[in-house]
Structure formats: structure tokens, C-alpha cells
Design a protein around this motif. Structure first.
Motif, mmCIF file in Angstrom:
data_model
loop_
_atom_site.group_PDB
_atom_site.id
_atom_site.type_symbol
_atom_site.label_atom_id
_atom_site.label_comp_id
_atom_site.label_asym_id
_atom_site.label_seq_id
_atom_site.Cartn_x
_atom_site.Cartn_y
_atom_site.Cartn_z
ATOM 1 N N ALA A 186 0.920 -1.270 0.098
ATOM 2 C CA ALA A 186 0.122 0.014 0.111
ATOM 3 C C ALA A 186 1.016 1.259 -0.002
ATOM 4 N N LEU A 187 1.810 1.361 0.795
ATOM 5 C CA LEU A 187 2.905 2.704 0.981
ATOM 6 C C LEU A 187 3.488 2.655 -0.336
ATOM 7 N N LYS A 188 3.869 1.641 -1.031
ATOM 8 C CA LYS A 188 4.425 1.795 -2.431
ATOM 9 C C LYS A 188 3.453 2.230 -3.617
ATOM 10 N N ASP A 189 2.288 1.503 -3.399
ATOM 11 C CA ASP A 189 1.201 2.224 -4.560
ATOM 12 C C ASP A 189 0.988 3.595 -3.931
ATOM 13 N N ALA A 190 0.851 4.177 -2.963
ATOM 14 C CA ALA A 190 0.578 5.514 -2.781
ATOM 15 C C ALA A 190 1.781 6.429 -3.047
ATOM 16 N N ARG A 191 3.062 5.806 -2.839
ATOM 17 C CA ARG A 191 4.129 6.552 -3.584
ATOM 18 C C ARG A 191 4.335 6.686 -5.183
ATOM 19 N N ASP A 192 4.131 5.708 -5.706
ATOM 20 C CA ASP A 192 3.827 5.720 -7.121
ATOM 21 C C ASP A 192 2.872 6.575 -7.617
ATOM 22 N N VAL A 193 1.933 7.095 -6.906
ATOM 23 C CA VAL A 193 0.942 8.038 -7.572
ATOM 24 C C VAL A 193 1.325 9.443 -7.151
ATOM 25 N N GLY A 194 2.474 9.563 -6.273
ATOM 26 C CA GLY A 194 3.044 10.980 -6.242
ATOM 27 C C GLY A 194 2.576 11.322 -4.446
ATOM 28 N N MET A 195 2.028 10.579 -3.928
ATOM 29 C CA MET A 195 2.301 10.821 -2.375
ATOM 30 C C MET A 195 3.374 10.625 -1.828
ATOM 31 N N ARG A 196 3.848 11.488 -0.623
ATOM 32 C CA ARG A 196 4.823 11.146 0.375
ATOM 33 C C ARG A 196 4.500 10.020 1.417
ATOM 34 N N LEU A 197 5.350 9.611 1.928
ATOM 35 C CA LEU A 197 5.066 8.586 3.008
ATOM 36 C C LEU A 197 5.199 8.773 4.634
ATOM 37 N N CYS A 198 4.396 8.258 5.124
ATOM 38 C CA CYS A 198 4.516 8.389 6.771
ATOM 39 C C CYS A 198 4.153 7.021 7.321
ATOM 40 N N SER A 199 4.939 6.465 8.093
ATOM 41 C CA SER A 199 4.949 5.233 8.630
ATOM 42 C C SER A 199 6.061 4.925 9.837
ATOM 43 N N GLY A 200 5.620 4.441 10.912
ATOM 44 C CA GLY A 200 6.390 4.258 11.947
ATOM 45 C C GLY A 200 5.934 2.792 12.776
#
Length: 326
Positions: A186-200
Motif C-alpha cells: 500500500a505504501l509503494k502504491d501511494a508513493r507511485d501516484v505521487g504521495m509522500r509516505l508516513c510510517s512508523g
């Protein structure tokens, strides 16, 4: 020069700390580790501090069986569930946090994924908040697919949050209805559409120092620049709370933050859930490598007052501001 000082110098100069380096930091003097972590933070991030407000946009009845979560329908808690809030309610919450000094605001929803109509609500609320405030908008919305993330991004959402929680090794001990690989997808899919990532992660749930380090290394591999540090807050009716785990101390939290700073030198380490359990709301962590927080109310627990939090953070020498690269 001590091991800690030498490692700190290398990290400030651009070298990457290894897993073995990080494990050794767990046996080094706490104050020295924290002081050096803060020196890395000053060198790599300066005095920038990121403050985020959140709203629990959809609460409870989650299908997933996370053993720590009060919103899972598998657990027996007394929280009152509710469906997706209205656009007006979400906009009102965002405007309130913006007036109190927030520069970033996140919609957080329970459940494995959202319906199409839920996404429509978040898109409409995002557009309205972007027209009325200077807030950057984030979402925490579970395991959406690439097209669904694209809808949110097109509406103005700039970042997606999805905590990995712990290491790949330990994750099956805390949840079996989805995998850490699904979260990473899911994080990679979000990144692929142009979103920055927040995860901890969530700490104090029975993980080892090695699990904490492996989580940080996974985040480093993904290029995550916003990393929430959550301290487990036991809640009646949740399986994890019945496990007899010793609560983390402020010293434990400081070391977790500091070791993460050695491994993620240019990330924004965000003190988040569980702050109320720490001395002085965990503000010693902001001298141990942390340089971001979630403020105001959390999902099902109280947080710090945003206005007073902002004043205290500025008194520590930080400047509250958004940056474009994380």
C-alpha cells in the motif's frame, strides 16, 4: 573518541549506521546516545519541527485483529463506533487545528479499507480545507489500491500514513488478518501516484531491540521521511493489555528515538500516541533526536493541547514549519 561519538560523526558525514551499530547503541550510556542523536538531528534537519493534527474520521468495527487496537471488532472495548463523519464535521476539525497552529492535518479511518463513498467524503473535505486553509492534508486509510490513492491525491492529499508497527519477524504475533507485506504494498502504491509516505511503529508490545532496529531499516529502505513513534497505551479489553507487558519508561522512549535517529538521520521522527504516559509529555525526546509530533486529540485517547504544545516546542528552539521533501 567513544563508539557513540565516532558513529555520530560518521552519520553526520553521510555514512549509514548498520544493524550491528544500532544494537550496540542499546548497551551504551543513554545520555551520550541521546546527545549524539540530537547532534545528528541538528546537522541533518536543522531546527525545523513538524506538527500534525488528526481527526478520527471513522471509528471502530474494524475487521482486522490487531492485538493492540481498541477499534478492532475482535476486541472487547467500550468505545462507541461511528461511520464516516460528514464533510462539514471534517472541515470544522481541520479549521480548528489550523487556527491553533497546525500546518498539517490528517484524516484517520478505522477498517481494512474504505468504500468508494467514504473516499468521496475525504476528497470533498480535502478540497474544502485546501481552499480555506494552508494545511497540508494527509490520510491514514488502510490498504487501498493505487487507483484509490490516486483519487485522494488528485483531490489534494499530499501524504499517506500507514504504520508498519514492528519488524517483519514480529508482525505475525500482533496481527494475522493482514501482513506487513500488504502494508508495504500500500505504501509503494501511494508513493507511485505521487504521495509522500508516513510510517512508523508501536513500541512496548513485546518486541525486542532487534525488532525495533529492523523496523527502522525497513523504513529506510522504503525512503520514509515521516516516522511516528508510538508508545503502547494499554486499554481494557485489548489482548495486548492482558499480556502483562511492562510499560515503557521515558528513558526507554528516549533510547528508541535516539537509535532511530542514528538509522534515519534526515527523517522527521514524530512522537505520537502514548505521549501522555511519558514524563512532561515526552518533551525530553525532543532533545534525543525527535523533531515532530502529533498534537491535539489522538484517536481514542487524549493528547497534548496544540497551542500549549506549540509554545513549548518553540521554547526548545525549534521552528514549526512544513518542508517539501518529506
Amino acid at each position: 573518541m567513544s563508539f557513540v561519538r565516532e558513529l555520530g560523526r560518521k552519520v553526520r558525514d553521510g555514512a549509514e549506521a548498520t544493524r550491528e551499530d544500532a544494537l550496540r547503541l542499546y548497551s551504551e550510556p543513554l545520555d551520550e546516545v541521546c546527545d549524539e542523536a540530537d547532534a545528528i538531528r541538528r546537522e541533518r534537519c536543522g531546527v525545523a519541527f513538524d506538527m500534525c493534527g488528526i481527526v478520527n474520521a471513522k471509528c471502530g468495527l474494524c475487521s482486522e485483529n490487531c492485538r493492540f487496537c481498541v477499534q478492532s471488532r475482535h476486541n472487547h472495548t467500550n468505545i462507541a463506533p461511528y461511520p464516516m463523519r460528514t464533510v462539514a464535521e471534517l472541515v470544522e476539525a481541520g479549521e480548528r487545528d489550523a487556527a491553533d497552529g497546525a500546518l498539517r492535518f490528517s484524516f484517520v479511518t478505522s477498517g481494512r479499507r474504505l468504500t468508494s463513498s467514504d473516499i468521496d467524503v475525504l476528497c470533498a473535505a480535502t478540497r474544502e480545507l485546501k481552499s480555506k486553509t494552508n494545511l497540508e492534508i494527509c490520510v491514514s486509510v488502510g490498504l487501498l489500491d493505487r487507483d484509490e490513492f490516486a483519487r485522494l491525491h488528485d483531490a489534494g492529499v499530499q501524504r499517506v500514513h500507514n504504520n508498519l508497527e514492528t519488524s517483519p519477524r514480529y508482525f505475525p504475533a500482533i496481527c494475522t488478518t493482514h501482513s506487513i507485506d500488504e502494508k508495504i504494498r500500500a505504501l509503494k502504491d501511494a508513493r507511485d501516484v505521487g504521495m509522500r509516505l508516513c510510517s512508523g511503529g508501536l513500541f512496548g508490545i513485546g518486541e525486542t531491540p532487534g525488532d525495533r532496529i529492523d523496523l527502522a531499516l525497513t523504513l529506510r529502505e522504503l525512503g520514509v521521511k515521516s516516522v511516528p513513534i508510538n508508545i503502547y497505551d494499554a486499554f481494557p479489553g485489548v489482548p495486548m493489555s492482558e499480556a502483562g507487558l511492562a510499560p515503557l519508561t521515558t528513558a526507554d522512549a528516549r533510547r528508541i528515538v535516539a537509535v532511530f535517529r542514528f538509522l534515519l538521520p534526515d527523517a522527521f521522527l514524530r512522537l505520537a500516541g502514548g505521549r501522555r504516559l511519558l514524563e512532561n509529555l515526552g518533551r525530553d525526546c525532543f532533545h534525543s533526536g525527535a523533531n515532530a509530533t502529533i498534537s491535539g486529540s489522538y484517536l481514542t485517547t487524549a493528547g497534548a493541547n496544540m497551542a500549549s504544545d506549540a509554545a513549548a516546542i518553540r521554547a526548545l528552539g525549534y521552528e514549526i514549519k512544513n518542508l517539501d521533501n518529506f
